[in-house]
Design an enzyme around this catalytic site. Sequence first.
Site, PDB file in Angstrom:
ATOM      1  N   TYR A   1     -40.330 -49.907  38.791  1.00  0.00           N
ATOM      2  CA  TYR A   1     -41.182 -49.341  37.744  1.00  0.00           C
ATOM      3  C   TYR A   1     -41.531 -50.407  36.693  1.00  0.00           C
ATOM      4  CZ  TYR A   1     -42.576 -47.010  33.544  1.00  0.00           C
ATOM      5  OH  TYR A   1     -43.288 -46.672  32.436  1.00  0.00           O
TER       6      TYR A   1
ATOM      7  N   ASP B   1     -44.256 -42.933  36.458  1.00  0.00           N
ATOM      8  CA  ASP B   1     -43.190 -42.412  35.600  1.00  0.00           C
ATOM      9  C   ASP B   1     -43.316 -40.886  35.583  1.00  0.00           C
ATOM     10  OD1 ASP B   1     -45.381 -41.907  34.037  1.00  0.00           O
ATOM     11  OD2 ASP B   1     -44.629 -42.904  32.242  1.00  0.00           O
TER      12      ASP B   1
ATOM     13  N   GLU C   1     -41.717 -51.068  27.763  1.00  0.00           N
ATOM     14  CA  GLU C   1     -41.411 -50.250  28.940  1.00  0.00           C
ATOM     15  C   GLU C   1     -39.927 -49.898  28.997  1.00  0.00           C
ATOM     16  OE1 GLU C   1     -43.355 -48.679  30.821  1.00  0.00           O
ATOM     17  OE2 GLU C   1     -45.213 -49.592  30.152  1.00  0.00           O
TER      18      GLU C   1
END
Length: 353
Positions: A118, A136, A35
């Site tokens: 996130y 995203d 990520e």
Amino acid sequence: MSAPLRRALLAWYERSRRDLPWRRSRDPWAVWVSEVMLQQTTVKTATPYFERFIERFPTLVALAAAEEEAVVAAWSGLGYYHRARNLHRGARHVAERHEGRFPDTLEAALAVPGVGLYTASAILSIAFGRPLPVVDGNVRRVLARLFALRGPEYRKDGPYYNRAEELLDRERPGDWNQAAMELGATVCLPRKPACPACPVRKHCRALAQGLVDELPESRARRAPVEVTVAAALVEREGRVLLVRRPEGKLLGRMWEVPQTSLESRGLPDLASELAERHGLRVVPGPLAVRARHSITFRRITLEGYRARLVGRPPADSDRVRWTTPEEVAALPVSSATKKLLAGLRAPQIPLAF
Ligand code: SF4
């Protein structure tokens, strides 16, 4: 329409998802690294870096035990080096406070340095099955089109989180989040989305209303700035001179060829800038390399000049070092510096435009 939409997207994801190395397990460390890498890098570029990085640092404890310079060197070429430093700080935090196991609550995950909403939501939903939505750029575009989201309020992130939360599959939040990201990355593309092949086209309001090409509405972007960077390629006994960037700046503490940005000035300033900034007295010679490079909003023309050092050469220190091409591979240096160093090995100016 949520239940049929969820079923259709999840069934498609099971059939069509790409076999990516970080999807082969639910190890929170692999999810975390992937990520972070994917925040500003495409899957294609990130994949070999991910594989090398995980081989070098198979656990967060291994990363926590490493020196920062080794971590940034392993990241070298991926750019946005603050990501590597944040990952390192975060791994040290988890190693010290959570015995090396990534915490499985949102509150504890958000307390890890460098982990924002996130990243925390991605790790917790994928590795631990926590019902947290992930938004995203890909998910944002999918949501904007599926629900034909328009107007000033949809230029901010909040309403997309609310939509994503409503839509989240609470039984399989990790798969759901990845399915939404995958749809945006492979089908619902920014330009020319493959609507006829889309598994959720029956539910898509933008498609029904003929708005696909207009959504999502764009946020104001910073206009690109053209910059020329002139660098001094100084060699001595097979070694090239590098200097260290100051802490707290873009690419802070990375090593680079001594250089200056020339927006409206000419070549003579390279010598005076390097004298002022690094105490180096150089006489720039012929142009050895010219290449293009981009960093955030800057479109850079790199120009590397062979240069001669005047006076006594500086000794290796925390700010200056003489290095061989082999040593450069293990140092935290930027991609721009690698392009410039290639000029030293090139017989003539490469036509990089
Ligand atoms: Fe995106 Fe087209 Fe699918 Fe709508 S139908 S979600 S615009 S790919």
